[in-house]
Structures are given as structure tokens and as C-alpha cells.
Write a protein that holds these residues in place. Structure first.
Motif, PDB file in Angstrom:
ATOM      1  N   ALA A  31       0.836  -1.201   0.000  1.00 32.03           N
ATOM      2  CA  ALA A  31       0.000   0.000   0.000  1.00 32.03           C
ATOM      3  C   ALA A  31       0.872   1.252   0.000  1.00 32.03           C
ATOM      4  O   ALA A  31       1.976   1.265   0.550  1.00 32.03           O
ATOM      5  CB  ALA A  31      -0.928   0.011   1.210  1.00 32.03           C
ATOM      6  N   LEU A  32       0.356   2.300  -0.614  1.00 36.67           N
ATOM      7  CA  LEU A  32       1.049   3.589  -0.683  1.00 36.67           C
ATOM      8  C   LEU A  32       0.729   4.398   0.564  1.00 36.67           C
ATOM      9  O   LEU A  32      -0.432   4.510   0.966  1.00 36.67           O
ATOM     10  CB  LEU A  32       0.603   4.339  -1.936  1.00 36.67           C
ATOM     11  CG  LEU A  32       1.206   5.720  -2.205  1.00 36.67           C
ATOM     12  CD1 LEU A  32       2.706   5.614  -2.480  1.00 36.67           C
ATOM     13  CD2 LEU A  32       0.490   6.385  -3.385  1.00 36.67           C
ATOM     14  N   CYS A  33       1.764   4.980   1.169  1.00 35.91           N
ATOM     15  CA  CYS A  33       1.563   5.803   2.356  1.00 35.91           C
ATOM     16  C   CYS A  33       1.171   7.228   1.973  1.00 35.91           C
ATOM     17  O   CYS A  33       1.510   7.712   0.885  1.00 35.91           O
ATOM     18  CB  CYS A  33       2.840   5.841   3.201  1.00 35.91           C
ATOM     19  SG  CYS A  33       3.325   4.229   3.858  1.00 35.91           S
ATOM     20  N   GLU A  34       0.501   7.903   2.875  1.00 38.06           N
ATOM     21  CA  GLU A  34       0.107   9.292   2.698  1.00 38.06           C
ATOM     22  C   GLU A  34       1.346  10.188   2.663  1.00 38.06           C
ATOM     23  O   GLU A  34       2.448   9.764   2.992  1.00 38.06           O
ATOM     24  CB  GLU A  34      -0.841   9.720   3.825  1.00 38.06           C
ATOM     25  CG  GLU A  34      -0.183  10.066   5.149  1.00 38.06           C
ATOM     26  CD  GLU A  34       0.484   8.894   5.853  1.00 38.06           C
ATOM     27  OE1 GLU A  34       1.386   9.159   6.683  1.00 38.06           O
ATOM     28  OE2 GLU A  34       0.128   7.730   5.592  1.00 38.06           O
ATOM     29  N   GLY A  35       1.138  11.459   2.271  1.00 41.15           N
ATOM     30  CA  GLY A  35       2.230  12.418   2.273  1.00 41.15           C
ATOM     31  C   GLY A  35       3.076  12.366   1.017  1.00 41.15           C
ATOM     32  O   GLY A  35       4.296  12.504   1.081  1.00 41.15           O
ATOM     33  N   THR A  36       2.425  12.200  -0.125  1.00 44.39           N
ATOM     34  CA  THR A  36       3.155  12.123  -1.399  1.00 44.39           C
ATOM     35  C   THR A  36       2.378  12.861  -2.486  1.00 44.39           C
ATOM     36  O   THR A  36       1.167  13.067  -2.367  1.00 44.39           O
ATOM     37  CB  THR A  36       3.400  10.647  -1.789  1.00 44.39           C
ATOM     38  OG1 THR A  36       4.181  10.590  -2.979  1.00 44.39           O
ATOM     39  CG2 THR A  36       2.091   9.900  -1.998  1.00 44.39           C
ATOM     40  N   THR A  37       3.088  13.245  -3.535  1.00 43.94           N
ATOM     41  CA  THR A  37       2.528  14.062  -4.620  1.00 43.94           C
ATOM     42  C   THR A  37       2.923  13.469  -5.960  1.00 43.94           C
ATOM     43  O   THR A  37       4.048  12.992  -6.124  1.00 43.94           O
ATOM     44  CB  THR A  37       3.074  15.507  -4.530  1.00 43.94           C
ATOM     45  OG1 THR A  37       2.833  16.024  -3.223  1.00 43.94           O
ATOM     46  CG2 THR A  37       2.414  16.407  -5.561  1.00 43.94           C
ATOM     47  N   THR A  38       2.004  13.498  -6.914  1.00 42.52           N
ATOM     48  CA  THR A  38       2.372  13.023  -8.254  1.00 42.52           C
ATOM     49  C   THR A  38       3.437  13.931  -8.858  1.00 42.52           C
ATOM     50  O   THR A  38       3.433  15.144  -8.658  1.00 42.52           O
ATOM     51  CB  THR A  38       1.159  12.992  -9.202  1.00 42.52           C
ATOM     52  OG1 THR A  38       0.605  14.305  -9.326  1.00 42.52           O
ATOM     53  CG2 THR A  38       0.095  12.025  -8.707  1.00 42.52           C
ATOM     54  N   LYS A  39       4.338  13.329  -9.617  1.00 44.76           N
ATOM     55  CA  LYS A  39       5.357  14.113 -10.305  1.00 44.76           C
ATOM     56  C   LYS A  39       4.764  14.832 -11.516  1.00 44.76           C
ATOM     57  O   LYS A  39       5.214  15.908 -11.885  1.00 44.76           O
ATOM     58  CB  LYS A  39       6.498  13.203 -10.748  1.00 44.76           C
ATOM     59  CG  LYS A  39       7.302  12.622  -9.595  1.00 44.76           C
ATOM     60  CD  LYS A  39       8.409  11.705 -10.095  1.00 44.76           C
ATOM     61  CE  LYS A  39       9.225  11.134  -8.937  1.00 44.76           C
ATOM     62  NZ  LYS A  39      10.278  10.217  -9.411  1.00 44.76           N
ATOM     63  N   LYS A  40       3.749  14.218 -12.105  1.00 41.76           N
ATOM     64  CA  LYS A  40       3.159  14.770 -13.314  1.00 41.76           C
ATOM     65  C   LYS A  40       1.945  15.638 -12.975  1.00 41.76           C
ATOM     66  O   LYS A  40       1.138  15.286 -12.116  1.00 41.76           O
ATOM     67  CB  LYS A  40       2.721  13.632 -14.236  1.00 41.76           C
ATOM     68  CG  LYS A  40       2.175  14.076 -15.576  1.00 41.76           C
ATOM     69  CD  LYS A  40       1.872  12.869 -16.474  1.00 41.76           C
ATOM     70  CE  LYS A  40       1.311  13.316 -17.823  1.00 41.76           C
ATOM     71  NZ  LYS A  40       1.038  12.174 -18.715  1.00 41.76           N
ATOM     72  N   PRO A  41       1.779  16.782 -13.635  1.00 47.67           N
ATOM     73  CA  PRO A  41       0.574  17.595 -13.436  1.00 47.67           C
ATOM     74  C   PRO A  41      -0.575  17.085 -14.308  1.00 47.67           C
ATOM     75  O   PRO A  41      -0.352  16.463 -15.346  1.00 47.67           O
ATOM     76  CB  PRO A  41       1.024  18.989 -13.877  1.00 47.67           C
ATOM     77  CG  PRO A  41       2.054  18.725 -14.920  1.00 47.67           C
ATOM     78  CD  PRO A  41       2.774  17.465 -14.503  1.00 47.67           C
TER      79      PRO A  41
END
Length: 328
Positions: free
Chosen positions: A146-156
């Protein structure tokens, strides 16, 4: 519409015996929660034999105490339910009283009809549980698959269709409505937030805000720790969802979102507001809502035609899986 199945278990007073937990524990794994905290095996949803029978949402409050929410007309958003947010609340009850209140209703575990939805042709898979898909995100980390919170996509992204699955932690000693009870959020363009938080069992049973706050205190026995526009599936500090269809903590839930980005002319002047539709666990709870500016803190930032997706970190272990997007 959401599916559910009975949880096969012997419903006896022994099952409902509760051992108090010390401290303020947090669980992210349902198997561990079930093994280590007896309250977890009591909290959840209880349904009758017919969809429109009175149903019950049992909220764990910590230390062997529960709040039982009677849902007139059935579980919110369930197939055949006639629920309209009218509830009767029994606060500060023990497990024996829970058993008495739910009567012959059986404990159920609902599953969103879009849980596990496969990415269609043309979609970009942002996260599929693999380490390779972490490359789509900045400062990303895994908890198992599972992916943890606190992350942002690199692509807009500009306008899009998005599918996202999330699981909220079990934090029974945090009062319902407390913003520390499993808080994250989906921030589109880092401007528009769809809230992700454990507000299982809390309902919008008074249209007027002051009347709602008064009724909340009357039913729950304390003042709400947040505004209802800060609850799950709300457009943060802007609009609460039309219906609260949140599942209990540690159940996987889904958002299916249609987002139309704000439009701008050649000089950078906005010509059309952003719009959003949110389907939570298979139920449309935000219907083509116009967003005149960003929500919450995002309203202080100028709007843009495209931007990243942020899975907000708020000091709570919220987990994500099966995220894909179709740019428009």
C-alpha cells in the motif's frame, strides 16, 4: 450500489466482552486490530434481513465504550435502503448494551462496487502496489503493498477521471469528528481538497448548521470537534457530501472522481470555474459542484489550469491502493 455480506460469527455475550486498552493505540491492519483489540470486533455495521430494516452503525470510542447509531431505513447507500440521514444515537454504551440494541441484526462488511476496478484503455496507472509505480510520486513510501500518505504526483494533470482506494486507521480513543481520527485528503492541483478522514457513523440530520451542531451535542454528548465540511468526502470547508456513506475504519473505500479544471483565456483571466463530482463507495455524494476557488487553505493560492495530485500527510497512517487516472 455497495455490496455487503454477513460476517459469520457467533454473536454472544462472550464475543462482546471488552478489555480496556491503555494509551491511544492506532492500527493499520485489520487482522492485528481484531486480534489485539476486542472493541474492533464489536464496532462496524449491523443490518436486518430486509434492506429497509433499521440498521446500526457502531462506533468504537475506546476503553470498551461505543456509540450506537440507529439508521432508520437501512444502512446509508446500501441497495434498497431508504435511509435519509434520520438517526437515533445511543452514546457511551458498553458491549452488552450494543448486543441488546442491535438485537437480531447481523454484522456485515460492505464492499464498494468499484473496489478493485481495473484501469481502462487510455488510463495512466499511478499506483498498482508495485515498487515501480512509486516512480510516479515524489517522496513516496510503501507499507507492504500500500502507498503511504504524504506524497505528490510528479506529473501535473488538468481535467480528469480518477479512481482511488483508501483505508483509514483504527483510532478508537479519538472522539468521532476529531480531525486526528485518521486524517488525510486528496488535494487536486494543491488547491481543491476532497477530505479523507474517519467520520463513520456521523450524519447530516439537520440542514441548518446551528441546528446540526446542537443536535450533534445532544446525541453524542459533546460538541463536534470539527465542522461537517471537514468530514469524509466533503469539499474541505466548502461543502459537505449529500450523504455520509463512509465505511468503518480499516475497510477499503473508494473515490471515483470527475474533475473539470478551471479555464483561462490567453491573458490568464479565468473564464470558467472548476467543477467536481465525487462518487464515494459507489454513491454520488458531490454532483458536478462548481468550485469558485480552492478549498480550505487551497483557496489562498491562485488557481491554475493543471497541477499535481497530493495525498495529504496529517500525521495519520492512511493507506492507498489501485490509483489510476484518465486525463481529459
Amino acid at each position: 450500489m455497495p455490496k455487503y455480506q454477513p460476517i459469520i460469527a457467533a454473536v454472544s455475550l462472550a464475543l462482546f466482552a471488552v478489555v480496556a486498552c491503555a494509551g491511544e493505540p492506532t492500527w493499520t491492519d485489520p487482522a492485528k486490530a481484531a486480534a489485539e483489540n476486542v472493541d474492533f470486533n464489536v464496532q462496524g455495521e449491523y443490518a436486518g434481513d430486509k434492506p429497509a430494516d433499521t440498521a446500526y452503525q457502531v462506533i468504537a470510542m475506546g476503553d470498551g465504550k461505543f456509540t450506537v447509531v440507529e439508521c432508520e431505513g437501512g444502512l446509508p447507500g446500501a441497495p434498497g435502503s431508504a435511509f435519509t440521514s434520520k438517526t437515533t444515537v445511543h452514546a457511551d454504551v458498553d458491549a452488552a448494551k450494543v448486543k441488546q440494541l442491535v438485537g437480531d441484526a447481523h454484522r456485515v462488511q460492505r464492499t464498494s462496487p468499484t473496489l478493485g476496478a481495473k484501469a481502462p484503455a487510455g488510463a495512466i496507472v499511478l499506483f498498482d502496489g508495485s515498487k515501480d509505480s512509486l516512480s510516479n510520486w515524489d517522496k513516496a513510501s510503501l507499507d507492504g503493498d500500500a502507498l503511504c500518505e504524504g506524497t505528490t504526483t510528479k506529473k501535473p494533470f488538468g481535467s480528469f477521471t480518477l479512481h482511488l482506494e483508501f483505508r483509514l486507521p483504527y483510532k478508537p480513543t479519538r472522539q468521532p469528528s476529531n480531525q486526528d481520527r485518521g486524517n488525510s485528503g486528496l488535494y487536486i492541483h494543491n488547491r481543491y481538497e476532497t477530505q479523507i478522514i474517519d467520520t463513520f457513523g456521523l450524519h447530516y440530520n439537520a440542514p441548518d448548521k446551528d441546528a446540526w451542531r446542537s443536535l450533534f451535542k445532544q446525541q453524542m454528548g459533546y460538541d463536534s470537534k470539527s465542522d461537517r465540511t471537514q468530514w469524509c468526502a466533503s469539499l474541505y470547508h466548502f461543502k459537505n457530501p449529500d450523504l455520509n456513506v463512509a465505511y468503518p475504519p480499516l475497510a477499503w473505500q473508494t473515490y471515483d472522481i470527475e474533475f473539470t479544471a478551471a479555464k483561462f483565456d490567453a491573458n490568464g483571466n479565468k473564464t470558467a470555474n472548476a467543477r467536481i463530482t465525487v462518487v464515494h463507495n459507489g454513491i454520488k455524494v458531490q454532483d458536478n459542484v462548481e468550485l469558485p476557488k480552492g478549498t480550505g487553505a487551497g483557496g489562498k493560492r491562485p488557481e491554475i489550469p493543471a497541477g499535481p495530485l497530493l495525498l495529504q500527510g496529517h500525521g495519520n497512517p492512511v493507506r492507498y491502493q489501485n490509483i489510476w487516472i484518465i486525463p481529459k
